[in-house]
Design a protein around this motif. Structure first.
Motif, PDB file in Angstrom:
ATOM      1  N   TRP A  26     -10.622 116.792  14.836  1.00  0.00           N
ATOM      2  CA  TRP A  26      -9.884 117.095  15.905  1.00  0.00           C
ATOM      3  C   TRP A  26     -10.465 116.603  17.260  1.00  0.00           C
ATOM      4  O   TRP A  26      -9.756 115.847  18.007  1.00  0.00           O
ATOM      5  CB  TRP A  26      -9.817 118.703  16.143  1.00  0.00           C
ATOM      6  N   PHE A  27     -11.639 116.277  17.418  1.00  0.00           N
ATOM      7  CA  PHE A  27     -12.466 116.035  18.586  1.00  0.00           C
ATOM      8  C   PHE A  27     -12.105 114.258  18.478  1.00  0.00           C
ATOM      9  O   PHE A  27     -11.785 113.920  19.556  1.00  0.00           O
ATOM     10  CB  PHE A  27     -14.005 116.058  18.441  1.00  0.00           C
ATOM     11  N   ASN A  28     -12.357 113.608  17.566  1.00  0.00           N
ATOM     12  CA  ASN A  28     -11.845 112.450  17.268  1.00  0.00           C
ATOM     13  C   ASN A  28     -10.460 112.099  17.765  1.00  0.00           C
ATOM     14  O   ASN A  28      -9.999 111.189  18.451  1.00  0.00           O
ATOM     15  CB  ASN A  28     -12.384 111.709  15.938  1.00  0.00           C
ATOM     16  N   ASP A  29      -9.407 112.521  17.252  1.00  0.00           N
ATOM     17  CA  ASP A  29      -8.145 112.567  17.440  1.00  0.00           C
ATOM     18  C   ASP A  29      -7.816 112.984  19.015  1.00  0.00           C
ATOM     19  O   ASP A  29      -7.011 112.099  19.687  1.00  0.00           O
ATOM     20  CB  ASP A  29      -7.275 113.659  16.662  1.00  0.00           C
ATOM     21  N   VAL A  30      -8.319 113.773  19.699  1.00  0.00           N
ATOM     22  CA  VAL A  30      -8.350 114.040  21.087  1.00  0.00           C
ATOM     23  C   VAL A  30      -8.884 113.012  22.031  1.00  0.00           C
ATOM     24  O   VAL A  30      -8.254 112.345  22.961  1.00  0.00           O
ATOM     25  CB  VAL A  30      -8.898 115.477  21.417  1.00  0.00           C
ATOM     26  N   ASP A  31     -10.008 112.377  21.440  1.00  0.00           N
ATOM     27  CA  ASP A  31     -10.706 111.178  22.149  1.00  0.00           C
ATOM     28  C   ASP A  31      -9.457 110.052  22.015  1.00  0.00           C
ATOM     29  O   ASP A  31      -9.509 109.537  22.705  1.00  0.00           O
ATOM     30  CB  ASP A  31     -11.979 110.932  21.386  1.00  0.00           C
ATOM     31  N   ALA A  32      -9.023 109.838  20.776  1.00  0.00           N
ATOM     32  CA  ALA A  32      -8.158 108.444  20.455  1.00  0.00           C
ATOM     33  C   ALA A  32      -6.823 108.704  21.389  1.00  0.00           C
ATOM     34  O   ALA A  32      -6.506 107.723  21.845  1.00  0.00           O
ATOM     35  CB  ALA A  32      -7.945 108.558  18.896  1.00  0.00           C
ATOM     36  N   THR A  33      -6.539 110.123  21.551  1.00  0.00           N
ATOM     37  CA  THR A  33      -5.153 110.329  22.301  1.00  0.00           C
ATOM     38  C   THR A  33      -5.501 110.097  23.665  1.00  0.00           C
ATOM     39  O   THR A  33      -4.924 109.200  24.574  1.00  0.00           O
ATOM     40  CB  THR A  33      -4.990 111.772  22.180  1.00  0.00           C
ATOM     41  N   TYR A  34      -6.689 110.590  24.049  1.00  0.00           N
ATOM     42  CA  TYR A  34      -7.107 110.356  25.615  1.00  0.00           C
ATOM     43  C   TYR A  34      -7.310 108.733  25.715  1.00  0.00           C
ATOM     44  O   TYR A  34      -6.749 108.098  27.046  1.00  0.00           O
ATOM     45  CB  TYR A  34      -8.361 111.004  25.904  1.00  0.00           C
ATOM     46  N   ARG A  35      -7.882 108.171  24.979  1.00  0.00           N
ATOM     47  CA  ARG A  35      -8.220 106.825  25.052  1.00  0.00           C
ATOM     48  C   ARG A  35      -6.639 105.868  25.180  1.00  0.00           C
ATOM     49  O   ARG A  35      -6.589 104.988  25.919  1.00  0.00           O
ATOM     50  CB  ARG A  35      -8.964 105.901  24.087  1.00  0.00           C
ATOM     51  N   ALA A  36      -5.697 106.261  24.266  1.00  0.00           N
ATOM     52  CA  ALA A  36      -4.349 105.564  24.196  1.00  0.00           C
ATOM     53  C   ALA A  36      -3.527 105.846  25.560  1.00  0.00           C
ATOM     54  O   ALA A  36      -3.075 105.077  26.065  1.00  0.00           O
ATOM     55  CB  ALA A  36      -3.727 106.088  23.300  1.00  0.00           C
ATOM     56  N   ASP A  37      -3.771 107.134  26.001  1.00  0.00           N
ATOM     57  CA  ASP A  37      -3.177 107.520  27.278  1.00  0.00           C
ATOM     58  C   ASP A  37      -3.800 106.578  28.405  1.00  0.00           C
ATOM     59  O   ASP A  37      -3.076 106.297  29.433  1.00  0.00           O
ATOM     60  CB  ASP A  37      -3.245 109.109  27.568  1.00  0.00           C
ATOM     61  N   LEU A  38      -5.088 106.803  28.551  1.00  0.00           N
ATOM     62  CA  LEU A  38      -5.847 105.914  29.404  1.00  0.00           C
ATOM     63  C   LEU A  38      -5.418 104.281  29.442  1.00  0.00           C
ATOM     64  O   LEU A  38      -5.329 103.895  30.732  1.00  0.00           O
ATOM     65  CB  LEU A  38      -7.235 105.879  29.385  1.00  0.00           C
ATOM     66  N   ARG A  39      -5.391 103.650  28.054  1.00  0.00           N
ATOM     67  CA  ARG A  39      -4.981 102.313  27.975  1.00  0.00           C
ATOM     68  C   ARG A  39      -3.601 102.164  28.688  1.00  0.00           C
ATOM     69  O   ARG A  39      -3.347 101.304  29.475  1.00  0.00           O
ATOM     70  CB  ARG A  39      -4.976 101.903  26.740  1.00  0.00           C
ATOM     71  N   GLU A  40      -2.519 103.127  28.292  1.00  0.00           N
ATOM     72  CA  GLU A  40      -1.422 103.234  28.826  1.00  0.00           C
ATOM     73  C   GLU A  40      -1.280 103.177  30.433  1.00  0.00           C
ATOM     74  O   GLU A  40      -0.366 102.314  30.875  1.00  0.00           O
ATOM     75  CB  GLU A  40      -0.356 104.197  28.169  1.00  0.00           C
ATOM     76  N   LEU A  41      -1.910 104.102  30.580  1.00  0.00           N
ATOM     77  CA  LEU A  41      -2.056 104.311  32.227  1.00  0.00           C
ATOM     78  C   LEU A  41      -2.439 103.038  32.921  1.00  0.00           C
ATOM     79  O   LEU A  41      -2.041 102.656  33.899  1.00  0.00           O
ATOM     80  CB  LEU A  41      -2.657 105.372  32.594  1.00  0.00           C
ATOM     81  N   ASN A  42      -3.666 102.455  32.472  1.00  0.00           N
ATOM     82  CA  ASN A  42      -4.185 101.347  33.124  1.00  0.00           C
ATOM     83  C   ASN A  42      -3.217 100.016  32.996  1.00  0.00           C
ATOM     84  O   ASN A  42      -3.003  99.281  33.702  1.00  0.00           O
ATOM     85  CB  ASN A  42      -5.424 100.819  32.351  1.00  0.00           C
ATOM     86  N   GLU A  43      -2.451  99.870  31.678  1.00  0.00           N
ATOM     87  CA  GLU A  43      -1.442  98.684  31.718  1.00  0.00           C
ATOM     88  C   GLU A  43      -0.365  99.130  32.710  1.00  0.00           C
ATOM     89  O   GLU A  43       0.069  97.957  33.310  1.00  0.00           O
ATOM     90  CB  GLU A  43      -1.014  98.841  30.157  1.00  0.00           C
ATOM     91  N   LEU A  44       0.286 100.256  33.006  1.00  0.00           N
ATOM     92  CA  LEU A  44       1.178 100.483  34.080  1.00  0.00           C
ATOM     93  C   LEU A  44       0.649 100.281  35.191  1.00  0.00           C
ATOM     94  O   LEU A  44       1.357  99.634  36.180  1.00  0.00           O
ATOM     95  CB  LEU A  44       1.605 101.987  33.957  1.00  0.00           C
ATOM     96  N   ASN A  45      -0.340 100.654  35.606  1.00  0.00           N
ATOM     97  CA  ASN A  45      -1.133 100.146  36.940  1.00  0.00           C
ATOM     98  C   ASN A  45      -1.422  99.012  37.042  1.00  0.00           C
ATOM     99  O   ASN A  45      -0.974  98.373  38.299  1.00  0.00           O
ATOM    100  CB  ASN A  45      -2.493 101.009  37.184  1.00  0.00           C
ATOM    101  N   PHE A  46      -1.979  98.140  36.174  1.00  0.00           N
ATOM    102  CA  PHE A  46      -1.806  96.888  36.088  1.00  0.00           C
ATOM    103  C   PHE A  46      -0.436  96.023  36.543  1.00  0.00           C
ATOM    104  O   PHE A  46      -0.488  94.936  37.213  1.00  0.00           O
ATOM    105  CB  PHE A  46      -2.592  96.157  35.040  1.00  0.00           C
ATOM    106  N   ALA A  47       0.567  96.559  35.668  1.00  0.00           N
ATOM    107  CA  ALA A  47       1.795  95.906  35.661  1.00  0.00           C
ATOM    108  C   ALA A  47       2.254  96.134  37.215  1.00  0.00           C
ATOM    109  O   ALA A  47       2.831  95.158  38.039  1.00  0.00           O
ATOM    110  CB  ALA A  47       2.651  96.495  34.775  1.00  0.00           C
ATOM    111  N   ARG A  48       2.122  97.392  37.960  1.00  0.00           N
ATOM    112  CA  ARG A  48       2.607  97.511  39.299  1.00  0.00           C
ATOM    113  C   ARG A  48       1.923  96.700  40.376  1.00  0.00           C
ATOM    114  O   ARG A  48       2.251  96.157  41.261  1.00  0.00           O
ATOM    115  CB  ARG A  48       2.139  98.952  39.628  1.00  0.00           C
ATOM    116  N   PHE A  49       0.605  96.525  39.921  1.00  0.00           N
ATOM    117  CA  PHE A  49      -0.408  95.505  40.764  1.00  0.00           C
ATOM    118  C   PHE A  49       0.107  94.088  40.483  1.00  0.00           C
ATOM    119  O   PHE A  49       0.034  93.460  41.851  1.00  0.00           O
ATOM    120  CB  PHE A  49      -1.894  95.736  40.269  1.00  0.00           C
ATOM    121  N   ASP A  50       0.184  93.744  39.341  1.00  0.00           N
ATOM    122  CA  ASP A  50       0.776  92.402  39.037  1.00  0.00           C
ATOM    123  C   ASP A  50       2.381  92.151  40.130  1.00  0.00           C
ATOM    124  O   ASP A  50       2.194  91.005  40.528  1.00  0.00           O
ATOM    125  CB  ASP A  50       0.875  92.323  37.738  1.00  0.00           C
TER     126      ASP A  50
END
Length: 131
Positions: A26-50
């Motif tokens: 469960w910890f590993n799944d939560v970690d993977a979910t948070y990482r995926a969410d963070l990656r998606e958020l970073n990609e969205l922010n980079f797209a806006r910045f770009d």
């Protein structure tokens, strides 16, 4: 870089392997979910910045084009003025040249007249002295 959650041996001993492994998963799944969410958020922010960077480059390019057009128009105006002034100077030089030619011709004819007067005087003196 994935970090696998692990629990102490004491935890495994107290709650059992099945529950401890389920908690670790469960910890590993939560970690993977948070990482995926963070990656998606970073990609969205980079797209806006770009997009903002592209917009600003486009605005800067438009301003540069506008300023270059203004400089080009000003240079054309200055060249036209310089051409007009050059034509005026050429006209004035032509007038000065014709005035100089006229003065030289006048001086030449006056000089020839004076030379004739002196030659005549010298000839008369020569004739008088020979007699």
């Amino acid at each position: 870089m994935r970090v696998t959650a692990r629990l102490s041996q004491r935890f495994y001993d107290k709650f059992g392997d099945e529950l401890a492994n389920e908690l670790v998963n469960w910890f590993n799944d939560v970690d993977a979910t948070y990482r995926a969410d963070l990656r998606e958020l970073n990609e969205l922010n980079f797209a806006r910045f770009d997009a903002k960077v592209e917009q600003r480059f486009a605005q800067a390019d438009a301003k540069l084009e506008q300023r270059l057009a203004q400089v080009d128009a000003r240079l054309e105006q200055l060249f036209a003025q310089a051409d007009a002034e050059l034509a005026q100077v050429k006209s004035e030089l032509g007038q000065v040249k014709s005035d100089l030619v006229e003065k030289i011709a006048t001086s030449k004819s006056e000089l020839i007249g004076w030379m004739f007067v002196f030659w005549t005087g010298a000839a008369v003196v020569n004739l008088l002295l020979r007699r």
